[in-house]
Structures are given as C-alpha cells and as structure tokens.
Design an enzyme around this catalytic site. Sequence first.
Site, mmCIF file in Angstrom:
data_model
loop_
_atom_site.group_PDB
_atom_site.id
_atom_site.type_symbol
_atom_site.label_atom_id
_atom_site.label_comp_id
_atom_site.label_asym_id
_atom_site.label_seq_id
_atom_site.Cartn_x
_atom_site.Cartn_y
_atom_site.Cartn_z
ATOM 1 N N GLU A 385 44.436 35.515 29.483
ATOM 2 C CA GLU A 385 44.059 36.483 30.516
ATOM 3 C C GLU A 385 45.170 37.518 30.669
ATOM 4 O OE1 GLU A 385 42.498 34.626 34.018
ATOM 5 O OE2 GLU A 385 43.046 36.309 35.320
ATOM 6 N N ASP A 387 46.037 40.659 33.418
ATOM 7 C CA ASP A 387 45.571 41.009 34.770
ATOM 8 C C ASP A 387 46.178 42.265 35.366
ATOM 9 O OD1 ASP A 387 45.579 37.587 36.064
ATOM 10 O OD2 ASP A 387 44.083 38.659 34.891
ATOM 11 N N GLU A 389 45.658 43.299 39.376
ATOM 12 C CA GLU A 389 45.050 42.968 40.658
ATOM 13 C C GLU A 389 45.670 43.866 41.723
ATOM 14 O OE1 GLU A 389 44.081 38.197 39.935
ATOM 15 O OE2 GLU A 389 45.525 38.809 41.486
#
Length: 577
Positions: A385, A387, A389
């Site tokens: 993953e 990311d 955010e």
Amino acid sequence: MVLLLSLFITSLLAMIASAGNFLQDFDVTFGDQRVKILEGGKSLTLNLDQYSGSGFKSKNEYLFGRIDMQIKLVPGNSAGTVTTYYLSSEGPTHDEIDFEFLGNSSGNPYTLHTNVFSQGKGDREQQFHLWFDPTKAFHTYSFVWNSQRIIFLVDNIPIRVFNNLESFGIPFPKNQPMRIYSSLWNADDWATQGGRVKTDWTQAPFTASYRNFKANACVAGSSSSSSCGVATTASTNSLTDQQSAWQTQTLDAAGRNRLRWVQHKFMVYNYCSDRKRFPQGVPAECKRSRMLLLSLFITSLLAMTASAGNFFQDFDITFGDQRAKILEGGQFLTLNLDKYSGSGFKSKKEYLFGRIDMQIKLVPGNSAGTVTTYYLSSEGPTHDEIDFEFLGNSSGNPYTLHTNVFSQGKGDREQQFHLWFDPTKAFHTYSFVWNSQRIIFLVDNIPIRVFNNLESFGVPFPKNQPMRVYSSLWNADDWATQGGRVKTDWTQAPFTASYRNFKANACVAGSSSSSCGVATTASTDSTQQGAWQTQTLDAAGRNRLRWVQQKFMVYNYCSDLKRFPQGLPVECKRSRF
C-alpha cells in the site's frame, strides 16, 4: 545514509563529467589575477577590491539554447557590489538577457534583478528576493532561450517568462548570437537601497564562485547542425531528448504553478505594474502577455479535460451509494460524508508500477474529524500500500497530509506534512511515481517524500503485487484531528471532497507490455509518458525535497526515538529521503 552518500558522490561525479571547462570555454575580460580558474578548469572565482572588479566571457557565441551556471554569491556584507551573469550580443542595437545579483548589508537579502533587451531596448526589469541564502551554497541559474520564449530559472524553478510577441510589434531576441558574460564590480552609486548604502572596503576582497557551466545550445558559426542541443562536453545522460528539450520548452501546469508561487511570494518589482514610471500606459508586452497567459490558461484547461481519465469508465463506487456523484459525463467526481456514512471508489484496473495523478480539492471549512484518502493498495494480510491521507482540522488550522508505505503487510512508515497552500480553495495534483527503484510522492509535481528500494539491506519493497487506486471520505474523529480531541461537527455535514483529471501512465496488470507507460487516454507527450520507469530526483528535485521536509514536515517516523527505543528501522539508517 549510506545510500544517500553514494548517490551524492555519484551525482557529483556526473556533474563534473558533464560540466564545461572554464579554461577551455571562457576568456578573462578584465581584472587580471582577480579571476582565478581552479581545479583544472572545473571552478572559477571572481574577486573585487577597491582598485578593480573582474569578469569573463565565453569563447563561443550562441543562437538559442539552454545555459546553466552554478554560482555562490559574495557572502556577508555585500552592499554596493553587483554580480552579473548574462547573455549579450554587441553594438548599439544589441540583444541581452540578464541576471544581476544586487548585494546588500549583512542580514538583508540579495535582490535578483532580471532584464531583457531586444534591438538595444531594455527597461523590462523584474526583481526578486530569493527563497534561500544564495551565499551559503551553489545554486543553478539558467536561461532557456528558443524562438518562442525566454525562461529564467533558479534551481530549475521558473521565475520569469518573456514570450515572443513579434506578431504584436514587440521585438524579440532571435537574430543576434550572444556570448555568456559574468562580472563582479562596484556599483554602490545605485545597487543597494538606491545608492544609500555604500561598499565597505574593509570587507574586501569580495568573492563570487562559479562551477558546473553547461551550454546545451546552438553554437553560432558552426557548420554542423549537431552542435545544437548537445552539451559542451560529453554527458553521462543518454536521454538526448532532454538535451534538446529547450528547443520547444514551455511551462506545463506544474511549471505555471511554480511561476505563480515565485511571482506572488518573492517578486519585489515588476515594470509591468509600475504606472508611475509609465503614466501613458505600461509597455505593450505587458498587456499582450496577460492576454497570452489567459489564452494559455484556457488552452491548458481544455487540454486537461481532453487528456484526463473518465470516472465512469475507470472507477467503481465501493460504498456510500448516492454520496459518490460522478458528474460532467465522467470528468468530475465528488465524495460526500454525512452522519450516516462516508463514500469511496476504486479503479477497475490494477497497476504494477507507474505514475498516478489525481487532482483533488479537499473538504473546506471545519473539516475536523474527517479523513480523505487517496492511495494504492493490493489485497490480503500481506498487502502492499502507498498512502496519501488528508486529516481534517478545525477552521483556520491546517490539514495534515499523512503518508505511509506498506510492504508485505507491514507499514508504520509515517511521514506527515502541512501544505504550503490551502488545499480547499482550488484543485491540486497529488501523484505517486512507483518504479522498481523507488516511490516518489509529489504535490503539484514537487517531491515531498522518497521511499527507496533497499531490498539489498533486507527491507521489503512493493514490487510484486498489482495495486488498485482507491479513495474515500470517512469519519475518523476518534483519532484524526489532534489525536481525537476534536470531534466531527455534524452541523456542517454533508462534507464534500472533489476530484478531477485522473491520469495513469502505468503498467496495467494482466495486459501486454505495450500498456506500460501509456496514459489512460491520449497524451500529447510520449517522452513524459515513460519517464516514470527510471525517474529519480535531480539536483533541483533534491533541493525542493529538502525545502519541503525542512519547512513543512511535522512528523517523521525516522526521527521518533521514543517510538523505537531499540533503534530506528533499517531504512532510516540507509536513506534520509
């Protein structure tokens, strides 16, 4: 740290190998022994004392090209001194393109003075303060000069553009070959605060330093067309398209954003705004440049719409039902959050390496408790993953941009930033570059984080699991804002995040190799499409990364000794960036 040192040494060797030679490429114009050529021609210093300054000029004349020079300016009290670096032809109707660095008293900034002369006429001054101390280290100052425009760059960041507006009767430098000149001289009758601060000769000699000259340019009088766009000495970079890129170079959307940033934050004088100086009206190019800029802006919007992905074709809604709205025939998408549910979407395709871009405008106002995510992920307990955010905050307080990398199910590699702009006022581009060597996180094409492949040191790296693009807007007021102390204010609901201009120049999992590096829709730049496959950071990119991490990073797991009392993770010791 070991990898960083290795890359640093390699980059120095590469610069030395591809840089010009001051013994071979330049002649001293004045100052005699005040000009010192050192290290076998690799570096040069100019000196100024109370008897004379000094200077040099190139042996070659150039007609169009890209000229780069690294300069470290006079330190300390440089008031009254001027360091020049410019292109110029000769005679009363000469052409000239100028950088002039006006010294100042200790603790006050240099003024970078720029000008363009065409057919003997100048008076086109723009002046800037720099966003760094130009006396502490070498920085790269560049001219890109082609038949359409002149671009002034500092560390590859555009600060000024002078367009060819001959169709409106405005002369443009295009017929007269020019030499490169540089000098250090006393101008205390005007240079510092209008001449009020004089040169302090007790500080003499004053010294400016030069290195890493490059001219990817057309040498005037050369019979071989191959002289155009080829570096003055052998280059270690086999990408010859970069060498000749100046011939058609313009500013893309990210370049225009950086230009606006510089001119908004650091410009201190613009002749196009000086109505007292021009009571009968500002020069014609000032009016035409604004019209051209508007035209380019409209064209760029149309081009972005034409080349963007389509949310109907490329994505599926994952949750939230009608809270995810696809608009304008698939060109635009909004996610909404209310007290009952958030919403999200994912890409139909899986990708294994590529460049993924998305323009996002975040939840405005009081976004405390909300989280907007945009990430790549595979599936399963050992998933990979990557990311972004965006952690909301109460009105007037900044978003926190939280980044992370998971490999084989292990994350805990958080770096967090505050942004240098308000991400709720306009769309900004958030990008992942993911290849077999590294992952680069970019905001408006400015790198904010690099995660290198350090498998040789036992650090897992995402390279085998195809990943989809995901995004969501959801409530996380138990942790998102100030550690959960500030809760979501549901009277402000629904909360809305907006998306547009998705692009994936990437390898689609399960497809043929020809799908790698090709945009999801037609693109006008085939060179840029495949650049991600070997993309790294050049010197200017590393400078921008350092700027972001020094000014805007608010948390780095690699600095959290309390969290890792037994010692930081291995990757922290091997690579700072």
